[in-house]
Design an enzyme around this catalytic site. Structure first.
Site, mmCIF file in Angstrom:
data_model
loop_
_atom_site.group_PDB
_atom_site.id
_atom_site.type_symbol
_atom_site.label_atom_id
_atom_site.label_comp_id
_atom_site.label_asym_id
_atom_site.label_seq_id
_atom_site.Cartn_x
_atom_site.Cartn_y
_atom_site.Cartn_z
ATOM 1 N N ALA A 1 1.022 -1.117 -0.116
ATOM 2 C CA ALA A 1 -0.075 -0.032 -0.026
ATOM 3 C C ALA A 1 0.683 1.330 -0.089
ATOM 4 O O ALA A 1 2.121 1.165 0.414
ATOM 5 C CB ALA A 1 -0.755 -0.156 1.300
ATOM 6 N N ARG B 1 0.992 3.698 1.859
ATOM 7 C CA ARG B 1 1.527 4.128 2.833
ATOM 8 C C ARG B 1 2.671 3.673 3.744
ATOM 9 O O ARG B 1 3.630 3.784 4.369
ATOM 10 C CB ARG B 1 0.488 4.082 4.283
ATOM 11 C CG ARG B 1 -0.138 2.553 4.172
ATOM 12 C CD ARG B 1 -1.146 2.429 5.347
ATOM 13 N NE ARG B 1 -1.452 1.133 5.750
ATOM 14 C CZ ARG B 1 -2.528 0.376 4.924
ATOM 15 N NH1 ARG B 1 -3.076 1.141 3.859
ATOM 16 N NH2 ARG B 1 -2.902 -0.668 5.285
ATOM 17 N N TYR B 2 3.056 2.524 2.720
ATOM 18 C CA TYR B 2 4.198 1.647 3.334
ATOM 19 C C TYR B 2 5.432 2.298 2.334
ATOM 20 O O TYR B 2 6.671 2.123 2.628
ATOM 21 C CB TYR B 2 4.185 0.224 3.254
ATOM 22 C CG TYR B 2 3.000 -0.331 4.035
ATOM 23 C CD1 TYR B 2 3.236 -0.029 5.639
ATOM 24 C CD2 TYR B 2 1.874 -0.884 3.588
ATOM 25 C CE1 TYR B 2 2.305 -0.214 6.292
ATOM 26 C CE2 TYR B 2 0.963 -1.355 4.516
ATOM 27 C CZ TYR B 2 1.116 -1.162 5.822
ATOM 28 O OH TYR B 2 0.393 -1.342 6.837
ATOM 29 N N THR B 3 5.319 2.292 0.938
ATOM 30 C CA THR B 3 6.306 2.596 0.102
ATOM 31 C C THR B 3 6.984 3.880 -0.040
ATOM 32 O O THR B 3 6.191 4.871 0.545
ATOM 33 C CB THR B 3 5.894 2.099 -1.363
ATOM 34 O OG1 THR B 3 4.587 2.939 -1.685
ATOM 35 C CG2 THR B 3 5.284 0.744 -1.391
#
Length: 759
Positions: free
Chosen positions: A132, A134-136
């Site tokens: 997602a 928000r992680y990358t």
């Protein structure tokens, strides 16, 4: 009394009526759909020839540059970029925007990625397995900065964003033809695009050739651009003529084939075609192995790792397997070879979509690039003129520094006084008034003079370039060559001409194991290994018994014929074992309701069988002519009402074999097989003469027949009695086809069966 109010002229007029625009529903829907389709074409699906980007891609790149995410900057969360794109420029779904961003970061999707990603951005096996947003984390690549390098230099038009609060670039001033380098795909309304990626060095070389000579033909351009260059190292196997045809028309298809090599007797696949998943290829190969369609393969392994992103190992069953033939089969039956559609449809500089050939595409992009460079030079030229104008004002001030200071100290409004006294412009006077005291030093005067000299030299150079088309063209050429030198790399997709892939024949795929196929009267079928099986001694279901059998090999054709004369193809290699009762033939094929299966045939395509009915008609047919892949069967033997189809008999030698036919009246006729017709379907010819205008149930009919070789004996069964006829006894019964035949001895005229006994 109150006075009466006089009525005004306004009171006498009726109230105004709001005029409404009236449209028919047909006209309204047509206009609405046309607007929608044009929006999808121009603002969603098709890239622009200028920068090779769709609007969402352009907005992502611009938003990242606005956030300062250049190639040397620290990574930032992808959600930050997506938020800026949606909030400022692209009011659509966040998932669609992020997926577009992911594609631009995947090195296996883009030939020259625009985004440098940190984290899980998907894999070639599953491109949509990315984490997602928000992680990358992400930032631009150095290549992406080529699209933005000249953005603030007056090279592009700016348009309001969706709410009119910000400005965004209409196009990016790309320094390289990104539309060819990264390609693109999309589906609009009524049109689509599929542009393959290309190599920087090859494309720039063609651009330089076209700059030097506009009469360059597409054939000459193909000397530089050999063909598309995909991110994968799979082989491009399309012929040069096909590739040239694509560049001439802008349409066509290409074929990519996986690259493989032999290692210790094993097959190692180290490159897959573009957008092909290694996991899916494994599934396709494994499915064939489970279905016993790849007997020559014993094992399949995936040895991929970080050092070798693609490494599929296929282990053959023995070292006698032809690995080239095996791979040729896999190319034809799996995604190890794939075709790619090419449709070079894009939005031209006139804002209209159309399909470009290679030359018109490069010419239009070069005109865009040339105009971009001219705008950049003109912008710089105007800036230099403005700066020179200010520096000239500074020099006037330094030459009259005492008087300038006196005016500033004594005058309430020194600006108009300075302008009048020294013939200064408004800009020059304003610049002088904003001078800092420390710049009044003698050293600053020398710096100003030096800066003036340098700017004057640059101005003269720019003026020469702007006035000369040749100089401008040379500058564009030099910049293209420099960028190609910096960002270019070697071709990844080798162009190799290969023969067309062809799947192996059914006989080559199935192991050649001897089997005996047994068919029961109820239509149950099974197979026993070997030929030394007595089918009649096997166990059958209650109420069922042996009817017919055929011997052959698992890689040979197996057919069955039903009571309507239709033949069906059966998988001999996957029949149930003879240890069981088998399975109904009707569960493998789709016969008509109420039909019975009357026999089985097995052999090669050229193997021959005698098909006949008890009405005394038949013909010899090859198994290849009776074969069909249709589960509903193939109409082969024509049988009328009340007529039974007899068990088919194997013909070993059409010219030398004999046929013995026995009727229900006890008549026997022997003649050569060569007298029969060889057909692929039909009723056939008369085997024995039965004196009936039309065959009806209850009249004389054929009881049985046998096909035998020269020297064989015949065994005739009548109840529990048996009559053995030796070749010396045949003379009384030998005749021509369609004759009446001779009676058997008394006591043997109620015949059950006739059997050939080998000598």
């Amino acid at each position: 009394m109150p006075r009466k109010r006089k009525s005004s002229s306004a009171d006498t007029n009726p109230p105004s009526v709001i005029e409404l625009e009236k449209l028919s529903i047909a006209q309204f829907t047509e206009n609405a759909y046309l607007n929608y389709s044009m929006y999808v074409i121009l603002d969603r699906a098709l890239p622009n020839i200028g920068d090779g980007l769709k609007p969402v891609q352009r907005r992502i790149v611009y938003a990242m540059s606005d956030l300062g995410l250049h190639a040397g900057a620290k990574f930032k969360k992808s959600a930050r970029t997506v938020g800026d794109v949606l909030g400022k420029f692209h009011p659509h779904g966040d998932s669609a925007c992020y997926e577009a961003m992911v594609l631009m970061a995947q090195p296996f999707s883009y030939r020259y990625p625009l985004i440098d990603g940190q984290g899980n951005w998907g894999s070639q096996d599953d491109p949509k397995s990315f984490a997602a947003m928000r992680y990358t984390e992400s930032r631009m690549t150095r290549y992406a900065q080529l699209l933005l390098a000249e953005l603030e230099q007056g090279t592009t038009d700016w348009t309001p964003n969706f709410d009119g609060t910000l400005k965004e670039p209409r196009l990016l001033p790309a320094r390289l033809p990104n539309v060819l380098l990264n390609g693109g795909s999309g589906i609009a309304v009524g049109m689509a695009t599929d542009i393959p990626p290309h190599n920087i060095r090859e494309v720039v070389s063609a651009c330089v050739r076209l700059l030097e000579d506009k009469k360059t033909t597409i054939d000459q351009l193909c000397e530089h651009i050999k063909g598309p260059d995909y991110p994968t190292e799979a082989e491009l196997i399309s012929a040069p003529e096909e590739i040239r045809q694509i560049y001439e028309t802008g349409n066509g298809s290409l074929k990519l084939r996986a690259a493989w090599q032999k290692e210790g007797g094993e097959i190692v696949i180290n490159a897959l075609p573009y957008q092909v998943s290694g996991a899916k290829v494994q599934e396709q190969i494994a499915a064939q192995m489970v279905a016993k369609k790849l007997p020559m393969v014993s094992d399949l392994r995936d040895e991929s790792d970080h050092e070798s992103p693609v490494r599929l190992v296929i282990e053959p069953r023995s070292n006698r397997i032809d690995l080239d033939a095996l791979m040729n089969h896999l190319f034809a039956t799996t995604d190890l070879e794939r075709s790619y559609r090419v449709n070079m449809n894009m939005i031209g500089l006139d804002g209209r979509p159309r399909v470009f050939d290679l030359k018109s595409l490069l010419l239009e992009w070069l005109s865009y690039r040339t105009e971009t460079v001219r705008k950049r030079l003109q912008y710089r030229y105007d800036k230099i003129l403005q700066q020179l104008h200010i520096l000239e004002g500074y020099l006037i001030a330094f030459l009259n520094i005492d008087e300038v200071i006196h005016i500033i100290r004594t005058e309430d409004k020194p600006k108009p006084v300075l302008m009048k006294r020294f013939q200064l412009s408004d800009i020059q006077a304003e610049a002088i008034l904003e001078l800092k005291l420390r710049r009044l030093a003698k050293l600053e005067e020398m710096k100003i003079r030096h800066e003036h000299e340098e700017l004057e030299k640059e101005r003269q150079l720019l003026e020469k370039i702007l006035k000369s088309k040749t100089r401008l063209k040379n500058l564009v050429r030099d910049e293209l060559i420099a960028d190609a030198e910096e960002f270019g790399d070697a071709r990844r997709s080798p162009i190799v001409v290969r023969d067309a892939a062809r799947a192996m024949d059914h006989n080559d795929l199935v192991p050649a194991e001897p089997i005996t196929v047994i068919l029961s009267e109820k239509g149950w079928i099974r197979a026993a290994k070997g030929h030394d099986v007595d089918p009649a001694q096997l166990n059958f279901k209650s109420g069922d018994q042996f009817m017919h059998s055929a011997r052959g090999k698992t890689n040979e054709l197996l057919l069955s014929i039903d009571s309507n004369g239709r033949t069906y193809s059966l998988p001999s290699h996957s029949l149930p074992s003879a240890r069981s009762f088998g399975e109904p033939v009707s569960s493998i094929v789709n016969p008509q309701a109420g039909t019975r299966f009357c026999g089985v045939m097995m052999g090669r395509e050229h193997s021959e069988y005698l098909l006949c009915t008890n009405a005394g008609y038949g013909f010899v047919a090859k198994l290849g002519d009776l074969f069909t892949r249709n589960k509903a069967g193939k109409a082969s033997l024509k049988a009328g009402n009340g007529v039974d189809v007899m068990i088919p008999r194997r013909v070993h030698d059409f010219d030398d074999d004999w046929v013995a036919v026995i009727t229900s009246e006890g008549r026997l006729l022997i003649f050569t097989v060569g007298e029969l017709s060889q057909l692929s379907k039909g009723k056939g010819v008369k085997l024995i003469n039965i004196p009936s205008a039309k065959f009806k149930a209850g009249e004389e009919y054929v009881v049985d027949l046998a096909v035998f070789r020269e020297g064989d004996h015949l065994r005739i069964s009548s109840g529990k009695r048996h009559l053995n006829l030796k070749p010396a006894d045949f003379d009384n019964y030998v005749g021509q086809r369609a004759q009446r035949g001779k009676f058997l001895p008394r006591g043997f005229r109620q015949v059950n069966a006739i059997e050939a006994i080998e000598k």
